[in-house]
Design a protein around this motif. Structure first.
Motif, short mmCIF file in Angstrom:
data_model
loop_
_atom_site.label_atom_id
_atom_site.label_comp_id
_atom_site.label_asym_id
_atom_site.label_seq_id
_atom_site.Cartn_x
_atom_site.Cartn_y
_atom_site.Cartn_z
N LYS A 236 76.30 -32.58 -0.05
CA LYS A 236 75.61 -33.47 0.86
C LYS A 236 76.02 -33.15 2.29
CE LYS A 236 75.31 -37.43 -2.32
NZ LYS A 236 75.70 -38.85 -2.54
N MET A 237 75.15 -33.43 3.25
CA MET A 237 75.47 -33.25 4.66
C MET A 237 75.85 -34.60 5.27
SD MET A 237 73.40 -31.39 7.79
CE MET A 237 72.09 -32.62 7.97
N GLY A 238 77.02 -34.65 5.89
CA GLY A 238 77.50 -35.87 6.52
C GLY A 238 77.51 -35.76 8.04
N VAL A 239 77.41 -36.89 8.69
CA VAL A 239 77.54 -36.98 10.14
C VAL A 239 78.46 -38.15 10.47
CG1 VAL A 239 75.32 -35.93 10.70
CG2 VAL A 239 75.46 -38.41 10.36
N PHE A 240 78.93 -38.15 11.70
CA PHE A 240 79.87 -39.17 12.19
C PHE A 240 79.37 -39.67 13.53
CE2 PHE A 240 83.73 -39.95 14.82
CZ PHE A 240 84.33 -40.96 14.08
N MET A 241 79.49 -40.97 13.76
CA MET A 241 79.07 -41.51 15.04
C MET A 241 79.97 -42.66 15.46
SD MET A 241 75.57 -43.32 16.36
CE MET A 241 76.30 -44.96 16.28
N VAL A 242 80.37 -42.64 16.72
CA VAL A 242 81.09 -43.75 17.32
C VAL A 242 80.11 -44.46 18.26
CG1 VAL A 242 83.00 -44.44 18.80
CG2 VAL A 242 83.30 -42.56 17.19
N PRO A 243 79.78 -45.74 18.00
CA PRO A 243 78.88 -46.45 18.90
C PRO A 243 79.38 -46.40 20.34
CG PRO A 243 79.22 -47.71 16.90
CD PRO A 243 80.20 -46.57 16.86
N GLY A 244 78.47 -46.08 21.24
CA GLY A 244 78.85 -45.90 22.64
C GLY A 244 78.71 -44.44 23.03
N TRP A 245 79.23 -43.55 22.18
CA TRP A 245 78.92 -42.13 22.36
C TRP A 245 77.57 -41.83 21.72
CZ3 TRP A 245 84.50 -40.74 20.68
CH2 TRP A 245 85.33 -40.71 21.82
N GLY A 246 77.33 -42.35 20.53
CA GLY A 246 76.06 -42.19 19.86
C GLY A 246 75.30 -43.50 19.81
N THR A 247 74.03 -43.42 19.46
CA THR A 247 73.15 -44.59 19.44
C THR A 247 72.36 -44.63 18.14
OG1 THR A 247 71.26 -43.44 20.42
CG2 THR A 247 72.89 -44.41 21.95
N SER A 248 71.61 -45.70 17.97
CA SER A 248 70.74 -45.81 16.81
C SER A 248 69.73 -44.67 16.77
CB SER A 248 70.00 -47.16 16.83
OG SER A 248 70.91 -48.23 16.69
N ALA B 38 70.36 -28.63 11.84
CA ALA B 38 69.42 -27.72 11.20
C ALA B 38 70.14 -26.56 10.54
CB ALA B 38 68.41 -27.21 12.24
N THR B 39 71.16 -26.03 11.22
CA THR B 39 71.90 -24.89 10.69
C THR B 39 72.60 -25.23 9.39
OG1 THR B 39 72.27 -23.97 12.90
CG2 THR B 39 73.79 -23.27 11.17
N VAL B 40 73.29 -26.35 9.38
CA VAL B 40 74.06 -26.72 8.18
C VAL B 40 73.15 -27.22 7.07
CG1 VAL B 40 75.84 -28.28 7.31
CG2 VAL B 40 76.17 -27.09 9.48
N ARG B 41 72.11 -27.96 7.42
CA ARG B 41 71.19 -28.44 6.38
C ARG B 41 70.61 -27.28 5.58
NH1 ARG B 41 71.18 -32.49 3.50
NH2 ARG B 41 71.55 -30.70 2.18
N ASP B 42 70.24 -26.21 6.28
CA ASP B 42 69.66 -25.05 5.60
C ASP B 42 70.66 -24.32 4.71
OD1 ASP B 42 67.23 -25.51 6.79
OD2 ASP B 42 67.44 -23.99 8.35
N ALA C 133 69.35 -37.96 12.98
CA ALA C 133 70.15 -37.29 11.95
C ALA C 133 69.54 -37.50 10.56
CB ALA C 133 71.59 -37.79 11.99
N ALA C 134 69.09 -38.72 10.31
CA ALA C 134 68.45 -39.01 9.03
C ALA C 134 67.19 -38.17 8.85
CB ALA C 134 68.13 -40.50 8.92
N ALA C 135 66.39 -38.06 9.92
CA ALA C 135 65.16 -37.28 9.84
C ALA C 135 65.45 -35.80 9.61
CB ALA C 135 64.37 -37.46 11.13
N ARG C 136 66.62 -35.36 10.03
CA ARG C 136 67.00 -33.95 9.89
C ARG C 136 67.84 -33.70 8.64
NH1 ARG C 136 65.60 -30.84 14.13
NH2 ARG C 136 64.73 -31.96 15.92
N GLY C 137 67.89 -34.68 7.77
CA GLY C 137 68.45 -34.44 6.45
C GLY C 137 69.86 -34.89 6.20
N ALA C 138 70.43 -35.72 7.08
CA ALA C 138 71.77 -36.24 6.82
C ALA C 138 71.74 -37.15 5.60
CB ALA C 138 72.30 -37.00 8.03
#
Length: 340
Positions: free
Chosen positions: A86-98, A76-80, A104-109
């Motif tokens: 563009k706002m990017g995110v990173f995910m490693v399966p196992g730490w993060g999930t679907s 939210a902080t960075v999106r604003d 993240a997509a709903a929050r503007g990634a």
């Protein structure tokens, strides 16, 4: 296709300062510094600003470090703060999930990278497919890529492209590469895929900018860099230096260089206690081929168990330890302690 200096081919600069830089401060960045740097990066027209815990979405934990802010608060902080970037995110399966990706997509990634171990791209297949369904730009990156051959990396990248990745590439997670290593790997990957190729360098051996230029020359068009080089261990490719060198070589990045310098100054003022350096432990981490993010736990455990951190890093390298195996740091230290 390879390129030679002076062709003015576009290079997209991808900025993980607010994600990889989290490693340097034990994931403790507050909203104010996040907002200040994001605004400065946006003013510099940096194409993508990546945000999150150092290990990505969903990674805040006792095992690898609790972040000061939740993923939602950081997003939210960075999106604003972003108007142009563009706002990017990173995910490693196992730490993060679907679920983390959906959130993240709903929050503007706008862009999401799925990171997997260099020989295990299949772990990210369903996540790449999901990102395409969500309308988020999907990238696939291979971690600890020095542990695989150019041919293996090319095959894994081709799979990720087949699964919907719109850009693919490699991370030099341990800062182990020399330019010839990068050239061989990027050349193999660019020959195997028809999507943009990514390179993310670390500076353990002082080669991050040189390695990034080798990647561009070999055909990579998405290059990562962090302001003042902040990041895990000895830090990442220094973004403003990379931009300057690319300019000297005739490549186009589209960033406003003066504003980029201002963003780097902001980063040094608000994000880091001091700029990263290549100290003895970081240097050995690169030589041993161990994930740069292990620096702090290795130093802490070595001090507590009274073993030499240099010996500990080489022992971890001999075991082929990768991110997510932090529990093996203590086990390895105890083995060293018990060895006459």
């Amino acid at each position: 296709m390879t390129s030679t200096p002076g062709t003015a081919r576009d290079v997209l600069l991808y900025d993980p300062t607010l994600r990889d830089g989290h490693h340097a401060v034990r994931h403790q960045l507050a909203a104010g510094p996040l907002r200040a740097y994001a605004q400065a990066a946006d003013a510099a027209r940096i194409p993508v600003v990546e945000i999150g815990h150092g290990n990505g979405l969903g990674a805040s934990s006792l095992q690898i470090g609790r972040a000061l802010l939740s993923d939602d608060a950081m997003l939210a902080t960075v999106r604003d703060a972003l108007t142009h970037s563009k706002m990017g995110v990173f995910m490693v399966p196992g730490w993060g999930t679907s679920a983390d990706l959906r959130n993240a997509a709903a929050r503007g990634a706008d862009v999401a990278r799925i990171g997997t171990h260099c020989t295990e791209a299949d772990v990210g297949e369903r996540h790449l497919n999901l990102l395409r369904e969500l309308g988020v730009e999907a990238h696939g990156v291979l971690l600890m890529s020095h542990m695989a051959s150019p041919a293996q990396l090319a095959d894994q990248c081709a799979l990720m492209a087949d699964w919907g990745a719109q850009a693919v590439g490699i991370m030099d997670s341990a800062g182990h590469y020399l330019p010839a290593d990068v050239s061989a790997r990027i050349s193999a990957i660019t020959a195997a895929v028809d999507v943009p190729v990514i390179f993310h360098g670390h500076n353990n051996l002082g080669m991050a900018v040189a390695n990034s230029i080798a990647a561009v020359t070999a055909g990579a068009t998405v290059i990562d860099g962090c302001a003042r080089g902040v990041g895990a261990g000895a830090g990442n490719t220094q973004l403003e230096v990379l931009a300057a060198v690319l300019h000297r070589l005739g490549y186009a990045t589209g960033v406003c260089f003066k504003s980029l310098l201002h963003a780097a100054d902001i980063a040094q003022e608000v994000l880091m206690p001091h700029p990263p350096t290549i100290d003895s432990v970081s240097l050995v981490s690169g030589l041993a081929g161990v994930f740069s993010g292990f620096k702090r736990p290795v130093v802490d455990i070595a001090q507590r168990e009274q073993v030499d951190p240099v010996d500990l890093f080489f022992a971890l390298g001999a075991r082929g330890i990768v991110a997510g195996q932090e529990d093996l740091v203590l086990e390895t230290a105890l083995r060293l302690k018990d060895t006459p």
